[in-house]
Design a protein around this motif. Structure first.
Motif, short mmCIF file in Angstrom:
data_model
loop_
_atom_site.label_atom_id
_atom_site.label_comp_id
_atom_site.label_asym_id
_atom_site.label_seq_id
_atom_site.Cartn_x
_atom_site.Cartn_y
_atom_site.Cartn_z
N GLY A 177 -72.34 5.15 51.84
CA GLY A 177 -71.87 6.29 52.15
C GLY A 177 -72.44 7.23 52.96
N LEU A 178 -73.84 7.14 52.96
CA LEU A 178 -74.67 8.16 54.06
C LEU A 178 -74.44 7.51 55.50
N TRP A 179 -75.08 6.39 55.86
CA TRP A 179 -75.00 5.93 57.23
C TRP A 179 -73.60 5.46 57.74
N HIS A 180 -72.80 4.61 56.98
CA HIS A 180 -71.67 4.04 57.52
C HIS A 180 -70.46 5.15 57.26
N GLY A 181 -70.78 5.91 56.13
CA GLY A 181 -69.78 7.22 55.78
C GLY A 181 -69.80 8.21 56.41
N THR A 182 -70.99 8.55 56.60
CA THR A 182 -71.54 10.00 57.24
C THR A 182 -71.66 9.98 58.53
N LEU A 183 -72.94 9.44 58.83
CA LEU A 183 -73.65 9.69 60.11
C LEU A 183 -73.23 8.92 61.31
N ALA A 184 -72.87 7.87 61.02
CA ALA A 184 -72.34 6.93 62.35
C ALA A 184 -70.73 7.78 62.47
N PRO A 185 -69.98 7.95 61.79
CA PRO A 185 -68.70 8.44 62.39
C PRO A 185 -68.88 10.04 62.85
N ALA B 107 -71.73 11.11 64.36
CA ALA B 107 -72.31 10.77 65.73
C ALA B 107 -71.20 10.44 66.86
N LEU B 108 -69.78 10.18 66.48
CA LEU B 108 -68.84 9.73 67.39
C LEU B 108 -68.01 11.09 67.36
N GLY B 109 -68.35 12.08 66.78
CA GLY B 109 -67.62 13.30 66.70
C GLY B 109 -65.95 13.11 66.06
N LEU B 110 -66.19 12.23 64.93
CA LEU B 110 -64.89 11.93 64.33
C LEU B 110 -64.78 13.13 63.24
N THR B 111 -63.52 13.10 62.60
CA THR B 111 -63.04 13.91 61.49
C THR B 111 -63.22 12.99 60.56
N ILE B 112 -64.00 13.00 59.46
CA ILE B 112 -64.32 12.12 58.27
C ILE B 112 -63.78 12.74 56.91
N GLY B 113 -63.37 11.76 56.18
CA GLY B 113 -63.23 12.36 54.62
C GLY B 113 -64.38 11.75 53.53
N ALA B 114 -64.86 12.47 52.67
CA ALA B 114 -65.55 12.21 51.78
C ALA B 114 -64.95 12.50 50.19
N PHE B 115 -65.53 11.78 49.50
CA PHE B 115 -65.01 12.07 47.94
C PHE B 115 -65.99 12.68 47.25
N SER B 116 -65.84 13.91 46.31
CA SER B 116 -66.89 14.48 45.56
C SER B 116 -66.47 14.53 43.99
N GLY B 117 -67.21 14.04 43.07
CA GLY B 117 -66.96 14.06 41.91
C GLY B 117 -66.77 12.68 41.36
N LYS B 118 -66.15 12.56 40.22
CA LYS B 118 -66.00 11.18 39.68
C LYS B 118 -64.80 10.51 40.41
N PHE B 119 -65.07 9.33 40.62
CA PHE B 119 -64.15 8.75 41.60
C PHE B 119 -62.64 8.49 40.83
N ASN B 120 -61.72 8.78 41.58
CA ASN B 120 -60.36 8.49 40.92
C ASN B 120 -59.46 8.10 42.24
N ALA B 121 -58.80 6.72 41.81
CA ALA B 121 -58.01 6.25 43.10
C ALA B 121 -56.90 6.95 43.42
N SER B 122 -56.05 7.59 42.50
CA SER B 122 -54.96 8.60 42.71
C SER B 122 -55.31 9.69 43.46
N ARG B 123 -56.38 10.27 43.11
CA ARG B 123 -56.81 11.40 43.99
C ARG B 123 -57.17 11.02 45.65
N LEU B 124 -57.81 9.88 45.82
CA LEU B 124 -58.14 9.24 46.97
C LEU B 124 -57.02 8.97 47.73
N LEU B 125 -56.04 8.26 47.19
CA LEU B 125 -54.73 7.79 47.77
C LEU B 125 -54.04 9.21 48.27
N ARG B 126 -53.95 10.31 47.65
CA ARG B 126 -53.21 11.36 47.98
C ARG B 126 -53.86 11.96 49.23
N ALA B 127 -55.37 11.90 49.20
CA ALA B 127 -56.10 12.61 50.42
C ALA B 127 -55.71 11.66 51.74
#
Length: 525
Positions: free
Chosen positions: A238-246, A248-268
């Motif tokens: 989550g830190l290196w591959h999910g945050t820092l690398a993208p 560093a390339l100037g991308l728009t990234i998404g992150a999940f905060s709180g207890k994981f819920n697949a339905s919430r992820l799919l909506r995002a």
């Protein structure tokens, strides 16, 4: 002059990759480099450029721009300096993905101090062990966790909430970074149990450069991607591959905060038109089990997974749902990513169940106990060549005739029964083929006749009776071999997992040992 980000094919990856071309992706040099500058400040020229969309479990979306994080992290860096935090000091960060997390993470690194991300679900023991190990000058947390954090004696704590962040406005929104590329930037703990403290992997600022090999060829990141990684930034993925690398390339990234819920992820994923996602195998299994999986339209073009192998049924479902193949990315926190499936490379055939092939410039082998290369189809230990020495991954694997690698479990996840060597991973994959099985874990348990036999722990959709047990055993027999089926099956409501979401087979083995002891031996005086 073309950059590595201009190429997408497997052939070009082998032809054009070089260590120097990785450095061409950054402002910094081999002498001077700062992660916060590379990931945030250099992309902050456009005040409206979105850096991060945080999908909170409660349904909120938090949209953060590069300019906002750049300014607030600089202000926080000035605050730290005013508090006496110096280069080389450790600052622990126990926050969920949020404005507070990103502003403090990059603010710490701007000062030259060392950021130590901590999982927000750690209890007092988990916090205490890590604090004793890394000796942070300060620990940052939120209002909900401060009571748990303060149970560690002598720890200086700071609650970072909205009122604290508002108070940073009195500080300058620019902070000049002076770190050297070889200076330490991050201490990263692996996802062990709270009673068994893993070593902290110590990363320098220039680790960001090496990371880009995995970013380009493991997750397939390219300019223009909208990229989501639901893994917690307390862990390596989550830190290196999910945050820092993208970033560093100037991308728009998404992150999940709180207890994981697949339905919430799919909506995002649907609402924000994400085109690339990298997740743990567990996340994909939860997506498969979500009733909302087919309720949305998606823009996904590239998918990758890591952490542990993905079972065949989930792999097939995910590919049908998103319309693209899911690519493996294999490595460890200690050695980094070494095997990839090159997402987005149209000339790289992705094989179901395979870990892929070595990264550009990488040398990986499956070796036997004598250090000799195993022929295709023969299981041995996977090792990577680094600076002229073979480094053990502690994972078993095999190759096929085309040079693809396959995972065969951790070295301690092998089950040997009556002379037969069996892979817990392959057995679990076969069990998951049964339509009523949601999750499964397999371990070896003692047997007087065979030495060990397979015991499976199963979460099922229907009651776990003798009929279902027989069906599962028959499913495994029909897919593997007559001797590899689970002779014992326990139906459970949940499986122990590491904080990173991997099935914790070691805990299951320890549980079996405890259960086999006489009652008087369960408690040690």
């Amino acid at each position: 002059m073309p950059k590595l980000t201009d190429y997408t094919s497997y052939a070009d990856a082998q032809r054009h990759w070089s260590p120097q071309k990785l450095w061409d992706l950054f402002d910094g040099t081999r002498e001077r480099l700062n992660i916060a500058h590379e990931c945030i400040d250099r992309h902050a020229g456009d005040p409206d450029r979105v850096a991060i969309i945080v999908a909170h479990a409660d349904g909120r979306d938090e949209i953060l721009t590069y300019r906002q994080i750049a300014d607030e992290s600089s202000r926080f860096a000035h605050y730290l300096a005013a508090q006496g935090i110096e280069p080389g000091d450790r600052v622990a960060i126990m926050l969920e993905p949020s404005r507070a997390f990103y502003s403090t993470l990059f603010g710490v690194m701007k000062t030259g101090a060392i950021a130590v991300p901590l999982f927000t679900l750690f209890g007092p023991d988990g916090i205490r062990l890590r604090v004793q190990d890394c000796s942070p000058k300060l620990l940052l947390t939120n209002d909900d966790k401060i009571g748990v954090v303060e149970q560690t004696p002598g720890l200086r704590c700071l609650v970072v909430n909205d009122s604290f962040l508002a108070g940073l406005s009195r500080y300058d929104a620019h902070y000049p970074t002076r770190s050297r590329a070889d200076d330490l930037a991050i201490f990263q703990y692996t996802s062990g149990t709270t009673r068994e403290l893993p070593d902290a992997i110590k990363h320098t600022h220039k680790a960001l450069v090496t990371l880009m090999v995995a970013a380009l060829y493991g997750t397939g990141l390219r300019p223009g991607d909208r990229y989501f990684c639901p893994s917690s930034p307390a862990w390596g993925h989550g830190l290196w591959h999910g945050t820092l690398a993208p970033l560093a390339l100037g991308l728009t990234i998404g992150a999940f905060s709180g207890k994981f819920n697949a339905s919430r992820l799919l909506r995002a994923l649907s609402e924000h038109r994400f085109t690339n996602m990298s997740a743990a195998a567990t996340h994909y299994r939860m997506i498969r089990n979500s009733p909302d999986a087919r309720a949305h339209s998606y823009s996904i073009q590239k998918l990758s997974f890591t952490g542990e192998p993905i079972d065949g049924a989930t792999e097939t479902f995910i590919e049908e749902l998103f319309g693209t193949q899911v690519c493996s990315m294999y490595g460890t926190t200690e050695i980094g990513v070494i095997l990839v499936s090159y997402p987005g490379a149209e000339d790289f055939p992705v094989k179901h169940g395979a870990l892929g092939k070595p990264i550009p410039g990488g040398v990986v082998e499956v070796q036997d106990a004598d250090g000799k290369v195993c022929p295709p189809g023969v299981v041995g230990e996977m090792k990577v060549l680094r600076r002229g020495k073979w480094i053990a991954t502690k994972d078993l694997g095999r190759t096929d005739e085309d040079g693809y690698f396959y995972h065969a479990g951790r070295a301690d996840d092998v089950i040997i029964s009556a002379g037969w060597t069996m892979s817990a991973v392959e057995i679990e994959d076969a069990i998951l083929k049964h339509p009523d099985v949601l999750e499964a874990a397999a371990i070896g348990v003692p047997d007087e006749l065979r030495g060990q036999v397979v015991k499976a722990f199963v979460i099922a959709k229907r009651p776990g009776d003798e009929q279902l047990k027989q069906e599962i055993q028959d499913t495994v027999r029909s897919r593997l071999s007559q001797h590899e089926y689970p002779r014992h099956i326990a139906f459970v409501s949940e499986l122990p997992k590491t904080p990173a979401g991997k099935i914790h087979r070691k805990k299951l083995r320890e549980q079996e040992v405890r259960n086999s002891l006489p009652e008087a031996e369960h408690t040690i005086p």
